[in-house]
Design an enzyme around this catalytic site. Structure first.
Site, mmCIF file in Angstrom:
data_model
loop_
_atom_site.group_PDB
_atom_site.id
_atom_site.type_symbol
_atom_site.label_atom_id
_atom_site.label_comp_id
_atom_site.label_asym_id
_atom_site.label_seq_id
_atom_site.Cartn_x
_atom_site.Cartn_y
_atom_site.Cartn_z
ATOM 1 N N GLU A 1 -10.545 -2.457 4.225
ATOM 2 C CA GLU A 1 -9.215 -1.944 4.537
ATOM 3 C C GLU A 1 -9.036 -0.553 3.927
ATOM 4 O O GLU A 1 -9.787 -0.152 3.034
ATOM 5 C CB GLU A 1 -8.129 -2.868 3.947
ATOM 6 C CG GLU A 1 -8.173 -4.292 4.456
ATOM 7 C CD GLU A 1 -7.052 -5.173 3.893
ATOM 8 O OE1 GLU A 1 -6.460 -5.916 4.683
ATOM 9 O OE2 GLU A 1 -6.775 -5.132 2.683
ATOM 10 N N ASP B 1 0.776 -1.253 0.000
ATOM 11 C CA ASP B 1 0.000 0.000 0.000
ATOM 12 C C ASP B 1 0.809 1.306 0.000
ATOM 13 O O ASP B 1 1.790 1.425 0.731
ATOM 14 C CB ASP B 1 -0.859 0.102 1.274
ATOM 15 C CG ASP B 1 -1.609 -1.152 1.603
ATOM 16 O OD1 ASP B 1 -1.553 -2.120 0.849
ATOM 17 O OD2 ASP B 1 -2.265 -1.145 2.671
HETATM 18 C C1 FRU Z 1 -3.905 -3.627 2.669
HETATM 19 C C2 FRU Z 1 -3.247 -4.061 3.971
HETATM 20 C C3 FRU Z 1 -3.643 -3.102 5.079
HETATM 21 C C4 FRU Z 1 -2.513 -3.268 6.062
HETATM 22 C C5 FRU Z 1 -1.327 -3.484 5.152
HETATM 23 C C6 FRU Z 1 -0.296 -4.431 5.706
HETATM 24 O O1 FRU Z 1 -3.251 -4.071 1.538
HETATM 25 O O2 FRU Z 1 -3.620 -5.380 4.286
HETATM 26 O O3 FRU Z 1 -4.914 -3.329 5.609
HETATM 27 O O4 FRU Z 1 -2.350 -2.152 6.879
HETATM 28 O O5 FRU Z 1 -1.832 -3.981 3.929
HETATM 29 O O6 FRU Z 1 0.855 -4.456 4.893
#
Ligand code: FRU
Length: 471
Positions: free
Chosen positions: A204, A22
């Site tokens: 998310e 992300d």
């Molecule tokens: C989304 C996610 C988020 C988390 C991060 C962990 O892709 O799963 O929810 O904070 O990636 O790397």
């Protein structure tokens, strides 16, 4: 040599080496766009998360900076946001220096292993040198999990009418809003979405912001979802409505998607960019992100996109278009005619038709590999077909054809394709329909074939090679 490897994106940000997912902490400050990103500097697969950091003056050319946040005794550094605390509400500012404050999730892997339900908590870090170095707050975490296993990805903004910070947090199958006077003390305001939207997976990386709608303010709530996307795996849905400082009220109950392709995820917007809203996502999908066939790094970001409200009849949409800054790397466009020709990637294809009809654009090489992108008039659908795109056997669903609806029911069509060496982003009808897909040909694509039904007349049909951003 970095940035010259096979499949390395030439007009998209990717880390010099190792794993990313992300985008995080996107904030514009003093003429610089900051892009932090989920980063694992020790491997090309997901692991203990850090915040990597990159900066840009123009949203096009990126400079990777030292790692901003390292894991610590409270856990890995998961996704989150960053704000400019102009009024020093946090008290982190010293000697008149405006603090940048990052609000992120501390993910405690021990708690997770032990089967506890409170291993994701929200924490702060601040910078007094415009984002160069970061200090974690010694009162972390500032918002503890009430016993919800998925309790993460805080996106924070300053709500001027009520003079308080609002945190939009992903809490499993819904969004929970919190408010704070100082970024340190948080109070629950409301929840949204348990009964609305797509729920094929966990919610998310949310985002909440307003956009101008002909002089009116409308609020957009972005909710990333994994899995359960329209083309499988992870994707970005959004809601349009109103936010009164306490509660988000959607205008209707439709599920809308910001990008219908398989490869835009965890997308959110930059903060502190004034009336302009700029969005960027991770250009991959959790279905295969850990196994895509790149050697020294894994995964990249989409191009930045500007978001705008658009009406089509009685329907309302958030449209995305490539930011205008990308024009700076575009070389002279050449007119294309139906048929095949040699091309060099990266590049951008632009077309328009007064009377839309079936067409396809095929990217190919002399190994017989191809990606086909086009429009099916009967079904009123755009498509990207990567079934024969080269290396696809790393995951069973990768080779496939993906479709997206057309929202403009009649009238002219315009379409742009941003084509990098291992990705294509489709923007149709001024950004009403967007699709992103990655691909991995064994040899670079160097041919483009344009086909159209009957004598479908193109009003415009051009291809422009783009300069690499890494030179
Ligand atoms: C989304 C996610 C988020 C988390 C991060 C962990 O892709 O799963 O929810 O904070 O990636 O790397």
């Amino acid at each position: 040599q970095a940035y010259k490897e096979p499949h390395r994106p030439q007009i998209h940000f990717s880390p010099k080496e190792k794993w990313t997912n992300d985008p995080n902490g996107m904030v514009y400050h003093n003429g610089i766009y900051h892009l932090f990103f989920q980063y694992y500097p020790d491997s090309t697969v997901w692991g203990p998360m850090h915040w990597g950091h990159a900066t840009s003056k123009d949203l096009v050319h990126w400079q990777q900076q030292p790692i901003a946040l390292y894991p610590d005794s409270l856990g890995y550094i998961f996704s989150g946001s960053a704000v400019v605390d102009k009024n020093n509400t946090s008290g982190f500012g010293k000697n008149g220096k405006t603090p940048l404050v990052a609000i992120f999730t501390h993910h405690d892997p021990k708690g997770e292993k032990e089967g506890r339900n409170n291993f994701q908590n929200q924490s702060l870090a601040y910078s007094l040198d415009d984002g160069k170095s970061w200090t974690k707050y010694n009162g972390n975490p500032v918002l503890k999990s009430p016993g919800i296993t998925d309790f993460r990805d805080p996106k924070v903004f300053w709500h001027e009418p009520q003079k308080k910070w609002i945190m939009t947090l992903a809490t499993k199958d819904r969004i929970t809003f919190y408010s704070s006077p100082d970024l340190k003390n948080w109070t629950k305001e409301s929840e949204f979405g348990k009964e609305l939207g797509a729920h094929g997976g966990v919610w998310e990386c949310p985002d909440l912001f307003s956009l101008d709608d002909n002089g009116k303010k409308v609020w957009v709530l972005i909710v990333n979802l994994n899995p359960g996307g329209p083309n499988g795996g992870s994707a970005t849905q959004y809601f349009i409505g109103d936010f009164n400082g306490n509660k988000f009220t959607p205008m209707d109950s439709s599920t809308r998607w910001l990008d219908y392709g398989p490869d835009e995820y965890a997308g959110i917007t930059w903060c502190n960019t004034g009336a302009r809203k700029i969005f960027l996502g991770w250009m991959s999908n959790w279905s295969y992100a850990n196994v895509v066939p790149t050697a020294t790094w894994r995964n990249a970001m989409t191009i930045p996109r500007e978001l705008k409200i658009k009406h089509v009849g009685t329907a309302i949409h958030v449209a995305s278009e490539p930011v205008a800054e990308l024009n700076s790397i575009r070389l002279n466009p050449v007119a294309l005619s139906p048929g095949a020709r040699k091309i060099a990637l990266p590049g951008r294809l632009d077309l328009s038709m007064d009377k839309p009809d079936n067409f396809s654009v095929t990217l190919s090489n002399d190994a017989g590999e191809e990606v086909v992108i086009g429009y099916n008039k009967e079904q009123q659908q755009f498509f990207i077909d990567r079934s024969r795109s080269g290396i696809t056997d790393f995951q069973k669903d990768f080779a496939g054809k993906f479709v997206a609806p057309r929202f403009r029911p009649s009238g002219s069509m315009d379409l742009s394709l941003i084509i990098d060496v291992s990705s294509v982003e489709l923007f149709a009808d001024n950004g009403l329909t967007v699709m992103t897909a990655i691909f991995f040909p064994a040899k670079p694509f160097d041919r483009l074939r344009m086909q159209s039904a009957g004598n479908a007349p193109f009003k415009k049909l051009t291809y422009a090679n783009c300069k690499s951003i890494w030179k």
